[in-house]
Write a protein that holds these residues in place. Structure first.
Motif, PDB file in Angstrom:
ATOM      1  N   GLY A   1       0.597   0.987  12.126  1.00 35.10           N
ATOM      2  CA  GLY A   1       0.322  -0.182  12.975  1.00 35.10           C
ATOM      3  C   GLY A   1      -0.489   0.163  14.209  1.00 35.10           C
ATOM      4  N   GLY A   2      -1.368   1.147  14.087  1.00 39.19           N
ATOM      5  CA  GLY A   2      -2.228   1.537  15.216  1.00 39.19           C
ATOM      6  C   GLY A   2      -1.542   2.464  16.207  1.00 39.19           C
ATOM      7  N   VAL A   3      -0.291   2.848  15.920  1.00 41.97           N
ATOM      8  CA  VAL A   3       0.449   3.740  16.824  1.00 41.97           C
ATOM      9  C   VAL A   3       0.534   5.124  16.183  1.00 41.97           C
ATOM     10  CG1 VAL A   3       2.690   4.159  17.931  1.00 41.97           C
ATOM     11  CG2 VAL A   3       1.780   1.830  17.768  1.00 41.97           C
ATOM     12  N   HIS A   4       0.236   6.145  16.964  1.00 38.30           N
ATOM     13  CA  HIS A   4       0.317   7.528  16.484  1.00 38.30           C
ATOM     14  C   HIS A   4       1.769   7.990  16.594  1.00 38.30           C
ATOM     15  CE1 HIS A   4      -0.967  12.011  16.911  1.00 38.30           C
ATOM     16  NE2 HIS A   4      -0.459  11.722  15.727  1.00 38.30           N
ATOM     17  N   ILE A   5       2.406   8.229  15.443  1.00 41.06           N
ATOM     18  CA  ILE A   5       3.813   8.648  15.410  1.00 41.06           C
ATOM     19  C   ILE A   5       3.842  10.180  15.305  1.00 41.06           C
ATOM     20  CG2 ILE A   5       6.011   8.382  14.180  1.00 41.06           C
ATOM     21  CD1 ILE A   5       4.915   5.665  15.034  1.00 41.06           C
ATOM     22  N   PRO A   6       4.524  10.864  16.238  1.00 44.69           N
ATOM     23  CA  PRO A   6       4.585  12.327  16.167  1.00 44.69           C
ATOM     24  C   PRO A   6       5.304  12.796  14.896  1.00 44.69           C
ATOM     25  CG  PRO A   6       5.426  11.512  18.284  1.00 44.69           C
ATOM     26  CD  PRO A   6       5.247  10.317  17.387  1.00 44.69           C
ATOM     27  N   HIS A   7       4.605  13.584  14.064  1.00 43.82           N
ATOM     28  CA  HIS A   7       5.181  14.092  12.814  1.00 43.82           C
ATOM     29  C   HIS A   7       4.259  15.209  12.328  1.00 43.82           C
ATOM     30  CE1 HIS A   7       7.817  13.970   9.409  1.00 43.82           C
ATOM     31  NE2 HIS A   7       6.919  13.543   8.532  1.00 43.82           N
ATOM     32  N   HIS A   8       4.792  16.138  11.520  1.00 43.19           N
ATOM     33  CA  HIS A   8       3.938  17.243  11.064  1.00 43.19           C
ATOM     34  C   HIS A   8       3.057  16.846   9.878  1.00 43.19           C
ATOM     35  CE1 HIS A   8       7.350  17.487   8.358  1.00 43.19           C
ATOM     36  NE2 HIS A   8       6.648  18.282   7.569  1.00 43.19           N
ATOM     37  N   LEU A   9       3.256  15.644   9.329  1.00 43.36           N
ATOM     38  CA  LEU A   9       2.418  15.154   8.231  1.00 43.36           C
ATOM     39  C   LEU A   9       1.818  13.805   8.629  1.00 43.36           C
ATOM     40  CD1 LEU A   9       4.901  15.773   5.263  1.00 43.36           C
ATOM     41  CD2 LEU A   9       3.035  17.284   6.011  1.00 43.36           C
ATOM     42  N   GLY A  10       0.678  13.475   8.002  1.00 47.66           N
ATOM     43  CA  GLY A  10       0.073  12.160   8.225  1.00 47.66           C
ATOM     44  C   GLY A  10      -0.500  11.634   6.924  1.00 47.66           C
TER      45      GLY A  10
ATOM     46  N   ASP B   1       0.842  -1.198   0.000  1.00 47.63           N
ATOM     47  CA  ASP B   1       0.000   0.000   0.000  1.00 47.63           C
ATOM     48  C   ASP B   1       0.876   1.247   0.000  1.00 47.63           C
ATOM     49  OD1 ASP B   1      -2.415   1.335  -0.076  1.00 47.63           O
ATOM     50  OD2 ASP B   1      -2.675   1.368   2.094  1.00 47.63           O
ATOM     51  N   ILE B   2       0.320   2.321  -0.526  1.00 48.07           N
ATOM     52  CA  ILE B   2       1.018   3.613  -0.531  1.00 48.07           C
ATOM     53  C   ILE B   2       0.005   4.696  -0.188  1.00 48.07           C
ATOM     54  CG2 ILE B   2       0.655   3.889  -3.033  1.00 48.07           C
ATOM     55  CD1 ILE B   2       3.393   5.382  -3.108  1.00 48.07           C
ATOM     56  N   HIS B   3       0.396   5.660   0.619  1.00 47.59           N
ATOM     57  CA  HIS B   3      -0.461   6.812   0.920  1.00 47.59           C
ATOM     58  C   HIS B   3       0.354   8.093   0.801  1.00 47.59           C
ATOM     59  CE1 HIS B   3      -4.307   5.249   2.761  1.00 47.59           C
ATOM     60  NE2 HIS B   3      -3.635   4.145   2.510  1.00 47.59           N
ATOM     61  N   ARG B   4      -0.307   9.158   0.378  1.00 44.84           N
ATOM     62  CA  ARG B   4       0.319  10.481   0.413  1.00 44.84           C
ATOM     63  C   ARG B   4       0.451  10.933   1.864  1.00 44.84           C
ATOM     64  NH1 ARG B   4      -0.174  12.795  -4.655  1.00 44.84           N
ATOM     65  NH2 ARG B   4      -1.803  11.798  -5.886  1.00 44.84           N
ATOM     66  N   LEU B   5       1.467  11.747   2.138  1.00 41.99           N
ATOM     67  CA  LEU B   5       1.610  12.371   3.457  1.00 41.99           C
ATOM     68  C   LEU B   5       1.211  13.838   3.322  1.00 41.99           C
ATOM     69  CD1 LEU B   5       4.960  10.710   4.576  1.00 41.99           C
ATOM     70  CD2 LEU B   5       2.668  10.270   5.484  1.00 41.99           C
ATOM     71  N   VAL B   6       0.228  14.241   4.132  1.00 44.99           N
ATOM     72  CA  VAL B   6      -0.323  15.595   4.017  1.00 44.99           C
ATOM     73  C   VAL B   6      -0.441  16.233   5.406  1.00 44.99           C
ATOM     74  CG1 VAL B   6      -1.619  15.076   1.906  1.00 44.99           C
ATOM     75  CG2 VAL B   6      -2.694  14.708   4.138  1.00 44.99           C
ATOM     76  N   GLU B   7      -0.684  17.534   5.421  1.00 46.68           N
ATOM     77  CA  GLU B   7      -0.838  18.239   6.699  1.00 46.68           C
ATOM     78  C   GLU B   7      -2.211  17.960   7.306  1.00 46.68           C
ATOM     79  OE1 GLU B   7       0.088  22.322   5.929  1.00 46.68           O
ATOM     80  OE2 GLU B   7       2.238  21.907   5.782  1.00 46.68           O
ATOM     81  N   ASN B   8      -2.306  18.204   8.613  1.00 47.72           N
ATOM     82  CA  ASN B   8      -3.571  18.071   9.349  1.00 47.72           C
ATOM     83  C   ASN B   8      -4.132  16.650   9.366  1.00 47.72           C
ATOM     84  OD1 ASN B   8      -3.685  20.876   9.940  1.00 47.72           O
ATOM     85  ND2 ASN B   8      -4.358  21.223   7.825  1.00 47.72           N
ATOM     86  N   ARG B   9      -3.236  15.669   9.300  1.00 44.83           N
ATOM     87  CA  ARG B   9      -3.640  14.272   9.453  1.00 44.83           C
ATOM     88  C   ARG B   9      -2.649  13.606  10.405  1.00 44.83           C
ATOM     89  NH1 ARG B   9      -8.134  11.572   7.475  1.00 44.83           N
ATOM     90  NH2 ARG B   9      -6.815   9.771   7.087  1.00 44.83           N
ATOM     91  N   PRO B  10      -3.126  12.671  11.263  1.00 37.01           N
ATOM     92  CA  PRO B  10      -2.181  11.952  12.128  1.00 37.01           C
ATOM     93  C   PRO B  10      -1.394  10.922  11.326  1.00 37.01           C
ATOM     94  CG  PRO B  10      -4.393  11.088  12.425  1.00 37.01           C
ATOM     95  CD  PRO B  10      -4.507  12.229  11.446  1.00 37.01           C
ATOM     96  N   LEU B  11      -0.141  10.686  11.707  1.00 42.91           N
ATOM     97  CA  LEU B  11       0.645   9.617  11.079  1.00 42.91           C
ATOM     98  C   LEU B  11       0.421   8.350  11.902  1.00 42.91           C
ATOM     99  CD1 LEU B  11       2.674   8.619   8.989  1.00 42.91           C
ATOM    100  CD2 LEU B  11       4.518   9.431  10.473  1.00 42.91           C
ATOM    101  N   MET B  12      -0.427   7.443  11.357  1.00 44.13           N
ATOM    102  CA  MET B  12      -0.757   6.199  12.058  1.00 44.13           C
ATOM    103  C   MET B  12       0.000   5.052  11.388  1.00 44.13           C
ATOM    104  SD  MET B  12      -2.773   7.258  14.384  1.00 44.13           S
ATOM    105  CE  MET B  12      -3.188   5.652  15.075  1.00 44.13           C
TER     106      MET B  12
END
Ligand code: MG
Length: 168
Positions: A21-30, A8-19
């Protein structure tokens, strides 16, 4: 035994959490996406469904269905585990390809989180992280995240088969 693979591939964008494996990773993009966009769980779900020859994540959880909007991907993983109750998960091996942030400090939490949701021992789950070495594509420039997964399933013998095994 049955083997399955997922990607799978997803874009990384602002105002979204970076999830991951169910873990919220601190980052400015999600991850962008209809669900929470958890790319690793989507790859694992596709690998499980592939091993069982049950289609893919899109056929079970179509983005057109409002039920799956912003749903936690861990909920999708739980639902898929219910669909393969005739199978035991022998092991899962995964790779996440992400330029930033470094996932090393989070790998243990990610494995624990997946194990808890799948109700299998954590030593059956491998999560590896790589970067794209700053190459000039969307992953290397930090605009996208990729995950790959392989899953091995083993048929759970029925009671009559177990009985036969004892006598063969
Ligand atoms: Mg996805």
């Amino acid at each position: 035994m049955r083997i399955g693979t997922g990607w799978d591939i997803h874009r990384l964008v602002e105002n979204r959490p970076l999830m991951i494996g169910g873990v919220h990773i601190p980052h400015h993009l999600g991850e962008s996406g209809h669900s929470d966009g958890d790319v690793l769980i989507h790859a694992i779900v596709d690998a499980i469904l592939g091993a069982a020859a049950l289609g893919d994540i899109g056929t079970h959880f179509p983005p057109s269905d409002q039920r799956w909007k912003d749903v936690s991907s861990m909920e999708l993983l739980r639902l898929v585990m219910d669909k393969i109750s005739d199978w035991e998960v022998v092991n899962i091996d995964t790779t996440v390809i992400l330029e930033k942030p470094k996932l090393g400090p989070f790998i243990k939490s990610i494995r624990d989180s997946i194990a808890e949701t799948m109700l299998i021992p954590v030593d059956r789950i491998s999560v590896k992280a790589k970067t794209a070495e700053n190459l000039l594509d969307d992953v290397g420039s930090g605009k996208a995240i990729i995950a790959q997964a392989s899953v091995l399933l083993k048929a759970i013998p029925t009671e009559s088969e177990e009985y036969l095994d004892e006598w063969v």
